[in-house]
Design an enzyme around this catalytic site. Structure first.
Site, PDB file in Angstrom:
ATOM      1  N   HIS A 127     -29.032 -25.412  15.165  1.00  0.00           N
ATOM      2  CA  HIS A 127     -28.052 -25.249  13.683  1.00  0.00           C
ATOM      3  C   HIS A 127     -27.619 -24.128  13.750  1.00  0.00           C
ATOM      4  O   HIS A 127     -26.589 -23.651  13.074  1.00  0.00           O
ATOM      5  CB  HIS A 127     -28.723 -25.622  12.664  1.00  0.00           C
ATOM      6  CG  HIS A 127     -30.051 -24.487  12.187  1.00  0.00           C
ATOM      7  ND1 HIS A 127     -30.941 -24.383  12.926  1.00  0.00           N
ATOM      8  CD2 HIS A 127     -29.730 -23.769  11.500  1.00  0.00           C
ATOM      9  CE1 HIS A 127     -31.645 -23.467  12.554  1.00  0.00           C
ATOM     10  NE2 HIS A 127     -30.869 -22.959  11.539  1.00  0.00           N
TER      11      HIS A 127
HETATM   12  C1  UD1 Z   1     -29.051 -21.949   6.306  1.00  0.00           C
HETATM   13  C2  UD1 Z   1     -29.530 -20.550   6.559  1.00  0.00           C
HETATM   14  C3  UD1 Z   1     -30.483 -20.517   7.785  1.00  0.00           C
HETATM   15  C4  UD1 Z   1     -31.595 -21.611   7.823  1.00  0.00           C
HETATM   16  C5  UD1 Z   1     -30.881 -23.049   7.851  1.00  0.00           C
HETATM   17  C6  UD1 Z   1     -31.613 -24.215   7.805  1.00  0.00           C
HETATM   18  C7  UD1 Z   1     -28.448 -18.663   5.445  1.00  0.00           C
HETATM   19  C8  UD1 Z   1     -27.668 -17.563   5.962  1.00  0.00           C
HETATM   20  N1  UD1 Z   1     -28.716 -19.591   6.565  1.00  0.00           N
HETATM   21  O1  UD1 Z   1     -28.183 -22.176   7.364  1.00  0.00           O
HETATM   22  O2  UD1 Z   1     -31.275 -18.984   7.850  1.00  0.00           O
HETATM   23  O3  UD1 Z   1     -31.966 -21.462   9.147  1.00  0.00           O
HETATM   24  O4  UD1 Z   1     -30.201 -23.011   6.596  1.00  0.00           O
HETATM   25  O5  UD1 Z   1     -30.819 -25.311   7.603  1.00  0.00           O
HETATM   26  O6  UD1 Z   1     -28.952 -18.833   4.287  1.00  0.00           O
HETATM   27  N2  UD1 Z   1     -24.368 -28.775   4.524  1.00  0.00           N
HETATM   28  C9  UD1 Z   1     -24.738 -29.927   4.351  1.00  0.00           C
HETATM   29  N3  UD1 Z   1     -25.579 -30.461   3.378  1.00  0.00           N
HETATM   30  C10 UD1 Z   1     -26.323 -29.505   2.782  1.00  0.00           C
HETATM   31  C11 UD1 Z   1     -26.104 -28.184   2.969  1.00  0.00           C
HETATM   32  C12 UD1 Z   1     -25.298 -27.865   4.249  1.00  0.00           C
HETATM   33  O7  UD1 Z   1     -23.794 -30.909   4.760  1.00  0.00           O
HETATM   34  O8  UD1 Z   1     -27.267 -29.753   2.067  1.00  0.00           O
HETATM   35  C13 UD1 Z   1     -23.478 -28.304   5.651  1.00  0.00           C
HETATM   36  C14 UD1 Z   1     -22.051 -27.700   5.098  1.00  0.00           C
HETATM   37  O9  UD1 Z   1     -21.121 -28.045   6.055  1.00  0.00           O
HETATM   38  C15 UD1 Z   1     -22.327 -26.448   5.204  1.00  0.00           C
HETATM   39  C16 UD1 Z   1     -23.181 -26.255   6.588  1.00  0.00           C
HETATM   40  O10 UD1 Z   1     -23.982 -27.391   6.471  1.00  0.00           O
HETATM   41  O11 UD1 Z   1     -21.203 -25.472   5.534  1.00  0.00           O
HETATM   42  C17 UD1 Z   1     -23.985 -25.244   6.902  1.00  0.00           C
HETATM   43  O12 UD1 Z   1     -24.858 -24.788   5.682  1.00  0.00           O
HETATM   44  P1  UD1 Z   1     -25.086 -23.455   4.953  1.00  0.00           P
HETATM   45  O13 UD1 Z   1     -25.872 -23.406   3.736  1.00  0.00           O
HETATM   46  O14 UD1 Z   1     -23.933 -22.593   5.158  1.00  0.00           O
HETATM   47  O15 UD1 Z   1     -26.256 -22.940   6.289  1.00  0.00           O
HETATM   48  P2  UD1 Z   1     -27.159 -23.458   7.077  1.00  0.00           P
HETATM   49  O16 UD1 Z   1     -26.230 -23.317   8.596  1.00  0.00           O
HETATM   50  O17 UD1 Z   1     -27.749 -24.518   6.985  1.00  0.00           O
END
Ligand code: UD1
Length: 375
Positions: free
Chosen positions: A215
């Site tokens: 991820h």
């Molecule tokens: C975040 C953390 C990372 C952790 C990871 C575990 C930071 C900087 N990063 O990264 O350290 O390892 O979580 O998952 O805080 N999305 C969904 N549903 C959700 C949440 C996110 O669909 O409930 C999608 C969205 O398109 C979003 C993308 O996932 O833009 C990334 O989510 P984001 O919260 O930005 O960071 P992670 O990559 O999950």
């Protein structure tokens, strides 16, 4: 005494569960749980609260997705209101996600003491958003709870006064120890069946398999790194073993963008499952011949369970989990030749569990006692 603890994203939830439980031993402590709402899907958030019996958050800031500045900025604005209304004695932050950084800054600007659980981890990779979060949070915190001695040494080398550094062990292992029996009772075929991604054909019964998660932006956001890695999984690993890939929303989005999704979903030996709950993931790990991952938390769980692990990163903030330090993991970055060599070496390796000092299931109790004594 009033404590406000903050969670935001999936890796925080398994860490806060034992802390909430440990604080119950101190009836004089009023404990409020704030969820920033960075992760909001049921599979990324609510299911962990249910499975691990984490109390419902007292406040949800509803931050959602966005750029780093958007997430951190919105979190600070909303969390400041909570701190001003509640005036806690302590703000407790965990891990290295955006909530950790945003809320430690907010606490200190409001002259509230801050405690950081999982302090002192360093990848020394400033391109990692988590490294920025760790540095900021550790610089500001009044109590730094470190999971291992390497992390303590990192903090000391940065000039953190010794009395602020508390070597307490790894709080995530508290959850692993508490939940492992429940996980062991689950059936892998049933986990796969009930979590299959829509449109993926159910596989035959899995007697042995490789587990996969990925991820990190550095792995999934660019075509140059994601495409060769996926080709390696499909053409080489899946040619020999079924691969169970618990797919993160970020990775799913990028596979679609790079035109790989249909092929991955249709491959008969690639078993795509949705983001798994805590027990299902632990069970998958317990039965895997090999885990390929870029997650720091899974790297630690592989170490304690003894699952041979390829860490798809060039560096790690958790060196204690590496084979050269007695752990189960090899760093392979995102270069296919390295992945291939390590895959060949690790797929035949026996399970070899390793338990670093104080990863004993009692870290949360130590942390709660220290904060309460500190006052
Ligand atoms: C975040 C953390 C990372 C952790 C990871 C575990 C930071 C900087 N990063 O990264 O350290 O390892 O979580 O998952 O805080 N999305 C969904 N549903 C959700 C949440 C996110 O669909 O409930 C999608 C969205 O398109 C979003 C993308 O996932 O833009 C990334 O989510 P984001 O919260 O930005 O960071 P992670 O990559 O999950």
């Amino acid at each position: 005494m009033k404590i406000v603890s903050v969670v935001g994203a999936r890796p925080n939830f398994m860490k806060v569960a034992p802390f909430c439980r440990a604080l119950k031993a101190y009836p004089e402590v009023e404990h409020l749980l704030v969820h920033t709402g960075q992760h909001y899907d049921v599979r990324m958030s609510e299911q962990f609260f249910n499975e691990l019996a984490i109390p419902q958050p007292d406040v949800n800031l509803g931050i959602g997705s966005g750029s780093h500045a958007e997430q951190v900025g919105r979190t600070m604005i909303e969390f400041e209101k909570v701190v001003r209304a509640e005036r806690p004695d302590w703000v407790v932050v965990l891990g290295d996600v955006n909530a950790t950084c945003a809320c430690s800054i907010t606490a200190k600007k409001e002259h509230v003491k801050c405690a950081h659980i999982e302090a002192g981890l360093r990848s020394r990779d400033m391109d990692m958003p988590e490294e920025v979060n760790r540095l900021v949070t550790d610089r500001l915190s009044d109590l730094l709870f470190a999971p291992d001695r390497i992390s303590c040494a990192n903090l000391a080398a940065e000039g953190v006064p010794a009395e602020k550094i508390k070597f307490v062990g790894n709080i995530m292992i508290d959850t692993l120890e508490r939940e492992r029996e429940k996980a062991a009772a689950l059936d892998v075929d049933e986990i796969v069946r009930s979590n299959l991604v829509e449109g993926v054909a159910p596989p035959p019964s899995l007697s042995s398999y490789v587990a996969l998660t990925m991820h990190r932006p550095s792995n999934v956001d660019s075509r140059e790194t994601l495409v060769p890695a996926v080709r390696f999984f499909l053409d080489e690993v899946c040619a020999e073993h079924p691969v169970v890939w618990a797919i993160h929303p970020r990775a799913q989005k990028m596979l679609a963008e790079f035109g790989l999704w249909d092929e991955v979903a249709a491959h008969p030996n690639m078993v795509l499952v949705k983001p798994l709950g805590y027990h299902a993931m632990l069970r998958l790990n317990m039965g895997a011949s090999l885990f390929m991952t870029d997650s720091g938390g899974l790297q630690e769980e592989c170490c304690v369970l003894g699952t041979p692990c390829l860490t798809m990163r060039w560096n790690t903030e958790r060196p204690i989990t590496l084979m050269e330090n007695g752990g189960a993991s090899i760093l392979v970055g995102n270069a296919v030749e390295k992945m291939r060599d390590a895959y060949r070496a690790q797929i035949a390796a026996p399970r070899r569990a390793m338990r670093p000092e104080l990863w004993d299931g009692h870290t949360a109790e130590r942390i709660a006692r220290i904060i309460v004594e500190e006052g």
